[in-house]
Design a protein around this motif. Sequence first.
Motif, PDB file in Angstrom:
ATOM      1  N   LEU A   1       0.839  -1.203   0.000  1.00 44.89           N
ATOM      2  CA  LEU A   1       0.000   0.000   0.000  1.00 44.89           C
ATOM      3  C   LEU A   1       0.871   1.249   0.000  1.00 44.89           C
ATOM      4  N   CYS A   2       1.956   1.199   0.762  1.00 45.28           N
ATOM      5  CA  CYS A   2       2.890   2.337   0.763  1.00 45.28           C
ATOM      6  C   CYS A   2       3.535   2.508  -0.606  1.00 45.28           C
ATOM      7  N   ALA A   3       3.953   1.387  -1.217  1.00 48.22           N
ATOM      8  CA  ALA A   3       4.574   1.461  -2.541  1.00 48.22           C
ATOM      9  C   ALA A   3       3.585   1.991  -3.571  1.00 48.22           C
ATOM     10  N   ALA A   4       2.337   1.540  -3.484  1.00 59.44           N
ATOM     11  CA  ALA A   4       1.320   2.011  -4.428  1.00 59.44           C
ATOM     12  C   ALA A   4       1.056   3.506  -4.244  1.00 59.44           C
ATOM     13  N   ALA A   5       1.017   3.961  -2.980  1.00 59.34           N
ATOM     14  CA  ALA A   5       0.777   5.386  -2.719  1.00 59.34           C
ATOM     15  C   ALA A   5       1.923   6.242  -3.232  1.00 59.34           C
ATOM     16  N   ALA A   6       3.153   5.707  -3.195  1.00 59.71           N
ATOM     17  CA  ALA A   6       4.295   6.447  -3.730  1.00 59.71           C
ATOM     18  C   ALA A   6       4.231   6.529  -5.251  1.00 59.71           C
ATOM     19  N   GLU A   7       3.634   5.513  -5.880  1.00 61.82           N
ATOM     20  CA  GLU A   7       3.504   5.513  -7.344  1.00 61.82           C
ATOM     21  C   GLU A   7       2.404   6.469  -7.799  1.00 61.82           C
ATOM     22  N   LEU A   8       1.254   6.390  -7.138  1.00 62.32           N
ATOM     23  CA  LEU A   8       0.122   7.300  -7.358  1.00 62.32           C
ATOM     24  C   LEU A   8      -0.649   7.363  -6.046  1.00 62.32           C
ATOM     25  N   PRO A   9      -1.129   8.530  -5.614  1.00 59.90           N
ATOM     26  CA  PRO A   9      -1.893   8.580  -4.360  1.00 59.90           C
ATOM     27  C   PRO A   9      -3.038   7.569  -4.359  1.00 59.90           C
ATOM     28  N   LEU A  10      -3.192   6.875  -3.235  1.00 58.35           N
ATOM     29  CA  LEU A  10      -4.279   5.902  -3.094  1.00 58.35           C
ATOM     30  C   LEU A  10      -5.613   6.622  -2.942  1.00 58.35           C
ATOM     31  N   THR A  11      -6.642   6.080  -3.575  1.00 59.96           N
ATOM     32  CA  THR A  11      -7.988   6.659  -3.455  1.00 59.96           C
ATOM     33  C   THR A  11      -8.957   5.587  -2.957  1.00 59.96           C
ATOM     34  N   GLU A  12     -10.164   6.009  -2.667  1.00 62.37           N
ATOM     35  CA  GLU A  12     -11.193   5.059  -2.221  1.00 62.37           C
ATOM     36  C   GLU A  12     -11.443   3.980  -3.270  1.00 62.37           C
ATOM     37  N   VAL A  13     -11.304   4.327  -4.537  1.00 63.76           N
ATOM     38  CA  VAL A  13     -11.527   3.370  -5.618  1.00 63.76           C
ATOM     39  C   VAL A  13     -10.547   2.205  -5.532  1.00 63.76           C
ATOM     40  N   ASP A  14      -9.340   2.457  -5.018  1.00 71.14           N
ATOM     41  CA  ASP A  14      -8.302   1.430  -4.974  1.00 71.14           C
ATOM     42  C   ASP A  14      -8.538   0.379  -3.893  1.00 71.14           C
ATOM     43  N   ILE A  15      -9.407   0.670  -2.943  1.00 72.54           N
ATOM     44  CA  ILE A  15      -9.599  -0.251  -1.813  1.00 72.54           C
ATOM     45  C   ILE A  15     -10.063  -1.612  -2.300  1.00 72.54           C
ATOM     46  N   ALA A  16     -11.006  -1.629  -3.243  1.00 71.29           N
ATOM     47  CA  ALA A  16     -11.518  -2.899  -3.751  1.00 71.29           C
ATOM     48  C   ALA A  16     -10.424  -3.694  -4.456  1.00 71.29           C
ATOM     49  N   LEU A  17      -9.516  -3.009  -5.142  1.00 72.90           N
ATOM     50  CA  LEU A  17      -8.445  -3.688  -5.867  1.00 72.90           C
ATOM     51  C   LEU A  17      -7.500  -4.407  -4.922  1.00 72.90           C
ATOM     52  N   PHE A  18      -7.123  -3.771  -3.819  1.00 74.00           N
ATOM     53  CA  PHE A  18      -6.110  -4.326  -2.927  1.00 74.00           C
ATOM     54  C   PHE A  18      -6.673  -5.239  -1.846  1.00 74.00           C
ATOM     55  N   GLY A  19      -7.998  -5.310  -1.697  1.00 68.42           N
ATOM     56  CA  GLY A  19      -8.552  -6.312  -0.808  1.00 68.42           C
ATOM     57  C   GLY A  19      -9.236  -5.769   0.431  1.00 68.42           C
ATOM     58  N   PRO A  20      -9.975  -6.635   1.129  1.00 72.31           N
ATOM     59  CA  PRO A  20     -10.828  -6.206   2.242  1.00 72.31           C
ATOM     60  C   PRO A  20     -10.060  -5.755   3.481  1.00 72.31           C
ATOM     61  N   ALA A  21      -8.761  -6.072   3.581  1.00 69.39           N
ATOM     62  CA  ALA A  21      -7.993  -5.672   4.765  1.00 69.39           C
ATOM     63  C   ALA A  21      -7.521  -4.222   4.702  1.00 69.39           C
ATOM     64  N   VAL A  22      -7.721  -3.548   3.543  1.00 66.72           N
ATOM     65  CA  VAL A  22      -7.181  -2.194   3.369  1.00 66.72           C
ATOM     66  C   VAL A  22      -7.776  -1.182   4.354  1.00 66.72           C
ATOM     67  N   PRO A  23      -9.109  -1.120   4.542  1.00 65.59           N
ATOM     68  CA  PRO A  23      -9.659  -0.099   5.448  1.00 65.59           C
ATOM     69  C   PRO A  23      -9.089  -0.154   6.858  1.00 65.59           C
ATOM     70  N   GLU A  24      -8.744  -1.351   7.342  1.00 67.08           N
ATOM     71  CA  GLU A  24      -8.178  -1.474   8.690  1.00 67.08           C
ATOM     72  C   GLU A  24      -6.714  -1.042   8.722  1.00 67.08           C
ATOM     73  N   LEU A  25      -5.993  -1.249   7.620  1.00 64.26           N
ATOM     74  CA  LEU A  25      -4.565  -0.948   7.596  1.00 64.26           C
ATOM     75  C   LEU A  25      -4.271   0.533   7.370  1.00 64.26           C
ATOM     76  N   LEU A  26      -5.088   1.221   6.584  1.00 67.63           N
ATOM     77  CA  LEU A  26      -4.785   2.609   6.245  1.00 67.63           C
ATOM     78  C   LEU A  26      -4.639   3.501   7.485  1.00 67.63           C
ATOM     79  N   PRO A  27      -5.548   3.438   8.471  1.00 63.86           N
ATOM     80  CA  PRO A  27      -5.348   4.258   9.684  1.00 63.86           C
ATOM     81  C   PRO A  27      -4.052   3.915  10.420  1.00 63.86           C
ATOM     82  N   GLN A  28      -3.654   2.630  10.413  1.00 60.23           N
ATOM     83  CA  GLN A  28      -2.412   2.243  11.077  1.00 60.23           C
ATOM     84  C   GLN A  28      -1.200   2.841  10.359  1.00 60.23           C
TER      85      GLN A  28
END
Length: 739
Positions: free
Chosen positions: A406-433
Amino acid sequence: MISAIEKAGIDHPWAHQAAAAEHALDGDSVVIATGTASGKSLAYLAPVLSTLLDGSEAPNGRGATALYLAPTKALAADQRRSVKALAAPLGNAVRPAVYDGDTPVEEREWVRQYANYVLTNPDMLHRGVLPSHPRWSSFLRALRFVVIDECHTYRGVFGSHVAQVLRRLRRLCARYGADPVFLLASATAADPAVAAGRLTGLPVVEVSDDASPRGELVFALWEPPLTDLHGEKGAPVRRTATAETADLLTDLTLQGVRSVAFVRSRRGAELISVIAKERLAEVDRSLPKRVAAYRGGYLPEERRALERALHSGELLGLAATTALELGIDVSGLDSVVICGYPGTRASLWQQAGRAGRSGQGALAILVARDDPLDTYLVHHPEALFRQPVESTVLDPDNPYVLAPHLCAAAAELPLTEVDIALFGPAVPELLPQLEAAKLLRRRASGWHWTRRERAADLADIRGGGGRPVQIVEEGTGRLLGTVDAAAAHTAVHEGAVHLHQGRTHLVRKLDLEDSVALVEQAEPPYSTVARDTTAITVLDTDTEIPWGQGRLCYGSVEVTNQVVSFLRRKLITGEVLGETKLDLPPRTLRTRAVWWTVTEDQLDAARINPEILGGALHAAEHASIGLLPLFATCDRWDIGGVSVPLHPDTLLPTVFVYDGHPGGAGFAERAFHTARAWLTATREAIASCECEAGCPSCIQSPKCGNGNEPLHKRGAVRLLTELLRVAPAEPDGPAAPED
């Protein structure tokens, strides 16, 4: 559809090749799951070459492009040779190029700008291509196909990382307006469409009806004989699989039989090569040059020279690690010798399939090591020949894997809400961390990488954990090779024997701070094996079920491991010559584990008294680790275990088996869900062994940090018998048959 292949002189593709090409040209991602030497390369090259030859123009005026991913550099280089030969009659329409860590800097810009078929590996895609995507924009914008060869190798932690790398690739392709079709190939995959879909995150069509002809393969199971020697605790000792394999490779070479001996370890490959050369020299001094070793850790120029010699026939015999199993499309081999079960049936058939690749008959020999799994397989051939290959285990949602991507993807292009579905259901819990750790910052446009460092460096996709340790010759400063940081404590500790290109070296110093091991050439009459100690703490229990009065559990644990000494063993016999203490720092690992407990009443029913309890648990632990690869896509070096007569977290006698990777790799979870079958096979392996009190074929382990002490064979059989007597049906599985 197949115009490119027809123009290359191949007029009659087999049915599975035509079917795969048709699906791909219709826009369907497809996995080609047919046997070794069944023409899978042509199956995925048909749509790729016809599209490149067609010259369909992308919006920026550059022709269509394709990307090929291989698990090893050698395989990518070999495929480039094949594509160049196939595309030669097509003129300059197909421009293949390898882009990996060995590609000279001056060539890289040409590859980015002009190559339309780029061959690379997941490591380079992760670290080199995706973080620099603006420089690859014209290539990505025109990307029509992504070929993923040997896709069954993407399992465990490595496979989970690659799954996230592919999601990052899909995200960037969408940014540039491309939607490539994925073409996957594997000769040894179970449920290939399911595994390919989990890897890519896309629906995948399966093509598995193999229409190719093939020669007869004779498969021999070879158990080395017992010697007059005695090992730890007086156990009988068999002749080593290494020595047997070296003898077989020598005999095959003398008969002019083109052969490869596959070995699990780098050291083993070197040792077999050395022994075979010595024995060939006794017959004819010109023969040793016809045999060599091939393994990872060699310098690029050494690997290329060996590959050329093997292709030309200059080499008649080769002792190789899996760097060759997944490395070179060798045709004309007559035999394959496999030194020890390679960990999975998928790898076994992959290695055996290297013989007879031109359609001729061939020989494959599995030489059993002196351990529970190999011995079990030699005496239960149905476990190899009547069982399908294992299901691929990977977990892209593992937070230890997902967070750095997720960090690598954000460095390539800012992560958006649309990307959450692509990277999987664990993303919403990890982003705040990740925000709390100040790795990502949320703004109106999405989540941004906040550091100056390269985000891609957070993820070591091979699971090595840290930068590789360089092996340097002390007297000359010459770089001999590298070893993964995770293996450094056991492979290049002070006093370790290190083999390179047939030459033996002793490690004089391991500098962990600078990641350097200093070695000097020597000829000790022994090899070395590291010993370690392990403690385990339960962090969280995800699920548990009753086993009579005991419990079967699965959850998170923390493992503390420390290499404390090493043994010196005679080269041929394996006889222990002595032990030397080491002073290395402990390492901790948070991972996943399966564990089972027994109660006082169960111990009484099994006639286990306090004097033998530790030995019974310890023996059951060793054997269960040895047998788990039959039920999960792992080998015993991917997993670890601990047994404790009274564990402070369970307050009961407990046996743990854990994944040897941060966050887990899915192996312990698989063990939990197949526990009854797994432990039944474990009990049978111990009970059927002919030894009196335990040996390497049943309960002794080469990994044991306690010198295989204590062990109690009969106690382990009684304990497992009582445990299985009250075992429930497999969790989430069909009911087990009655005993």
